[in-house]
Design an enzyme around this catalytic site. Structure first.
Site, PDB file in Angstrom:
ATOM      1  N   TYR A 247       3.575   0.038  -2.938  1.00 38.54           N
ATOM      2  CA  TYR A 247       2.759   0.982  -2.953  1.00 38.54           C
ATOM      3  C   TYR A 247       3.487   2.253  -3.701  1.00 38.54           C
ATOM      4  O   TYR A 247       2.909   3.432  -3.403  1.00 38.54           O
ATOM      5  CB  TYR A 247       1.902   1.446  -1.768  1.00 38.54           C
ATOM      6  CG  TYR A 247       0.723   0.460  -1.609  1.00 38.54           C
ATOM      7  CD1 TYR A 247      -0.409   0.288  -2.607  1.00 38.54           C
ATOM      8  CD2 TYR A 247       0.703  -0.221  -0.510  1.00 38.54           C
ATOM      9  CE1 TYR A 247      -1.357  -0.514  -2.455  1.00 38.54           C
ATOM     10  CE2 TYR A 247      -0.440  -1.054  -0.045  1.00 38.54           C
ATOM     11  CZ  TYR A 247      -1.245  -1.274  -1.121  1.00 38.54           C
ATOM     12  OH  TYR A 247      -2.515  -2.226  -0.888  1.00 38.54           O
TER      13      TYR A 247
ATOM     14  N   ASN B 204     -10.430  -1.790   2.851  1.00 40.65           N
ATOM     15  CA  ASN B 204     -10.859  -2.277   1.728  1.00 40.65           C
ATOM     16  C   ASN B 204     -10.724  -3.798   1.331  1.00 40.65           C
ATOM     17  O   ASN B 204     -10.544  -4.488   0.350  1.00 40.65           O
ATOM     18  CB  ASN B 204     -10.843  -1.550   0.561  1.00 40.65           C
ATOM     19  CG  ASN B 204      -9.675  -1.356   0.044  1.00 40.65           C
ATOM     20  OD1 ASN B 204      -8.629  -1.726   0.567  1.00 40.65           O
ATOM     21  ND2 ASN B 204      -9.378  -0.600  -1.224  1.00 40.65           N
TER      22      ASN B 204
ATOM     23  N   LYS C 182      -5.306  -8.216   2.931  1.00 38.77           N
ATOM     24  CA  LYS C 182      -4.871  -7.202   3.964  1.00 38.77           C
ATOM     25  C   LYS C 182      -5.204  -7.412   5.115  1.00 38.77           C
ATOM     26  O   LYS C 182      -5.962  -8.438   5.512  1.00 38.77           O
ATOM     27  CB  LYS C 182      -5.383  -5.612   3.553  1.00 38.77           C
ATOM     28  CG  LYS C 182      -4.912  -5.142   2.206  1.00 38.77           C
ATOM     29  CD  LYS C 182      -5.541  -3.846   1.608  1.00 38.77           C
ATOM     30  CE  LYS C 182      -5.186  -3.443   0.437  1.00 38.77           C
ATOM     31  NZ  LYS C 182      -5.916  -2.147   0.167  1.00 38.77           N
TER      32      LYS C 182
ATOM     33  N   GLU D 145       4.943  -6.790  -8.823  1.00 35.51           N
ATOM     34  CA  GLU D 145       4.630  -7.098  -7.513  1.00 35.51           C
ATOM     35  C   GLU D 145       4.716  -8.723  -7.232  1.00 35.51           C
ATOM     36  O   GLU D 145       5.215  -8.912  -6.286  1.00 35.51           O
ATOM     37  CB  GLU D 145       3.035  -6.960  -7.402  1.00 35.51           C
ATOM     38  CG  GLU D 145       2.742  -5.354  -7.490  1.00 35.51           C
ATOM     39  CD  GLU D 145       1.312  -5.228  -7.692  1.00 35.51           C
ATOM     40  OE1 GLU D 145       0.540  -6.238  -7.735  1.00 35.51           O
ATOM     41  OE2 GLU D 145       0.889  -3.879  -7.779  1.00 35.51           O
TER      42      GLU D 145
ATOM     43  N   HIS E 110      -5.897  -6.457  -2.139  1.00 39.17           N
ATOM     44  CA  HIS E 110      -5.318  -6.078  -3.172  1.00 39.17           C
ATOM     45  C   HIS E 110      -5.154  -6.884  -4.334  1.00 39.17           C
ATOM     46  O   HIS E 110      -5.193  -8.291  -4.069  1.00 39.17           O
ATOM     47  CB  HIS E 110      -3.980  -5.551  -2.569  1.00 39.17           C
ATOM     48  CG  HIS E 110      -2.877  -5.343  -4.004  1.00 39.17           C
ATOM     49  ND1 HIS E 110      -2.910  -4.014  -4.460  1.00 39.17           N
ATOM     50  CD2 HIS E 110      -2.130  -6.183  -4.628  1.00 39.17           C
ATOM     51  CE1 HIS E 110      -1.957  -4.026  -5.518  1.00 39.17           C
ATOM     52  NE2 HIS E 110      -1.667  -5.395  -5.609  1.00 39.17           N
TER      53      HIS E 110
HETATM   54  P1  GDP Z   1      -6.695  -0.368  -5.786  1.00 34.73           P
HETATM   55  O1  GDP Z   1      -5.681  -0.893  -6.636  1.00 34.73           O
HETATM   56  O2  GDP Z   1      -8.018  -0.645  -5.800  1.00 34.73           O
HETATM   57  O3  GDP Z   1      -6.302  -1.334  -4.282  1.00 34.73           O
HETATM   58  O4  GDP Z   1      -6.500   1.077  -5.188  1.00 34.73           O
HETATM   59  P2  GDP Z   1      -5.304   2.060  -5.498  1.00 34.73           P
HETATM   60  O5  GDP Z   1      -3.957   1.458  -6.079  1.00 34.73           O
HETATM   61  O6  GDP Z   1      -5.510   3.319  -6.192  1.00 34.73           O
HETATM   62  O7  GDP Z   1      -4.964   2.436  -3.977  1.00 34.73           O
HETATM   63  C1  GDP Z   1      -4.245   1.514  -3.099  1.00 34.73           C
HETATM   64  C2  GDP Z   1      -4.836   1.411  -1.892  1.00 34.73           C
HETATM   65  O8  GDP Z   1      -4.711   2.820  -1.354  1.00 34.73           O
HETATM   66  C3  GDP Z   1      -6.481   1.278  -1.724  1.00 34.73           C
HETATM   67  O9  GDP Z   1      -6.829  -0.129  -1.884  1.00 34.73           O
HETATM   68  C4  GDP Z   1      -6.813   1.823  -0.577  1.00 34.73           C
HETATM   69  O10 GDP Z   1      -6.644   0.911   0.599  1.00 34.73           O
HETATM   70  C5  GDP Z   1      -5.956   2.728  -0.430  1.00 34.73           C
HETATM   71  N1  GDP Z   1      -6.316   3.950  -0.751  1.00 34.73           N
HETATM   72  C6  GDP Z   1      -6.791   4.621  -2.146  1.00 34.73           C
HETATM   73  N2  GDP Z   1      -7.511   5.722  -2.032  1.00 34.73           N
HETATM   74  C7  GDP Z   1      -7.424   5.834  -0.787  1.00 34.73           C
HETATM   75  C8  GDP Z   1      -8.293   7.302  -0.177  1.00 34.73           C
HETATM   76  O11 GDP Z   1      -8.757   7.993  -0.856  1.00 34.73           O
HETATM   77  N3  GDP Z   1      -8.238   7.120   1.014  1.00 34.73           N
HETATM   78  C9  GDP Z   1      -7.559   6.310   1.763  1.00 34.73           C
HETATM   79  N4  GDP Z   1      -7.489   6.278   3.186  1.00 34.73           N
HETATM   80  N5  GDP Z   1      -6.856   5.141   1.211  1.00 34.73           N
HETATM   81  C10 GDP Z   1      -7.076   4.911  -0.008  1.00 34.73           C
HETATM   82 MG    MG Z   2      -3.752  -0.449  -7.006  1.00 35.40          MG
END
Ligand code: GDP
Ligand code: MG
Length: 163
Positions: free
Chosen positions: A60, A124, A20, A138, A127
């Site tokens: 997303y 973070n 990212k 994807e 991805h």
């Molecule tokens: P991943 O698969 O581990 O990347 O997590 P998810 O698919 O659940 O979410 C996608 C991305 O959305 C995450 O990597 C974070 O960058 C963001 N994200 C997820 N949960 C949160 C949250 O509670 N707050 C914020 N600000 N960003 C979030």
């Molecule tokens: Mg995810």
């Protein structure tokens, strides 16, 4: 069965991994790529780009109802590029998630990328596809079939010495 993400559970399995904008901005691209190379995975596609809002939203789309969705799309499309990749190898989807670490870096193992380099869920770094079906979606979304290379690693292994 075989899709653009290879065949699940075989050495042809593929995952979509994206560094990212914060990973690019913090100049962690090389270190992140090394984690996958050193584990033995094969890089079959890579490009640097700023995704369009449409691409980011579709990537997303599962999170569209979440309160952070707008901010997430804005972050991904900020203008600092992402590095989009496809990695191939045995169990790469599950192992890729382990290499990346938990979504919230404060829950991530310190040996994972997120656990070593980040502290904020909104920044973070990286991805990785979470399942075979999402890898298929994807990879198809980010890459054209001709952008994926088929080759064997280790085939051009010895440096050629010239006097
Ligand atoms: P991943 O698969 O581990 O990347 O997590 P998810 O698919 O659940 O979410 C996608 C991305 O959305 C995450 O990597 C974070 O960058 C963001 N994200 C997820 N949960 C949160 C949250 O509670 N707050 C914020 N600000 N960003 C979030
Ligand atoms: Mg995810």
């Amino acid at each position: 069965s075989k899709t653009i993400a290879g065949e699940k559970g075989t050495a042809t399995e593929r995952s979509f991994v994206m560094i990212k904008p914060d990973g690019v901005s913090r100049q962690l691209v090389g270190k992140i790529i090394s984690r996958f190379e050193e584990r033995g995975y094969k890089l079959v596609a890579i490009k640097s780009l700023t995704p369009s809002p449409a691409l980011a939203k579709e990537h997303y789309s599962d999170l569209s109802a979440r309160p952070f969705y707008g901010g997430l799309v804005k972050y991904i499309t900020s203008g600092t590029p992402v590095v989009a990749m496809v990695w191939e190898g045995k169990d790469v989807i599950k192992q890729g998630r382990r290499i990346v670490g938990a979504t919230n870096p404060l829950d991530a193992h310190p040996g994972s990328i997120r656990g070593q380099y980040s502290v904020s869920v909104g920044r973070n770094l990286i991805h990785a596809s979470d399942a075979f079906d999402s890898a298929t979606k994807e990879i198809g979304l980010w890459f054209a079939p001709e952008e994926l290379s088929e080759y064997e690693v280790g085939q051009i292994s010895k440096p050629v010495m010239r006097t």
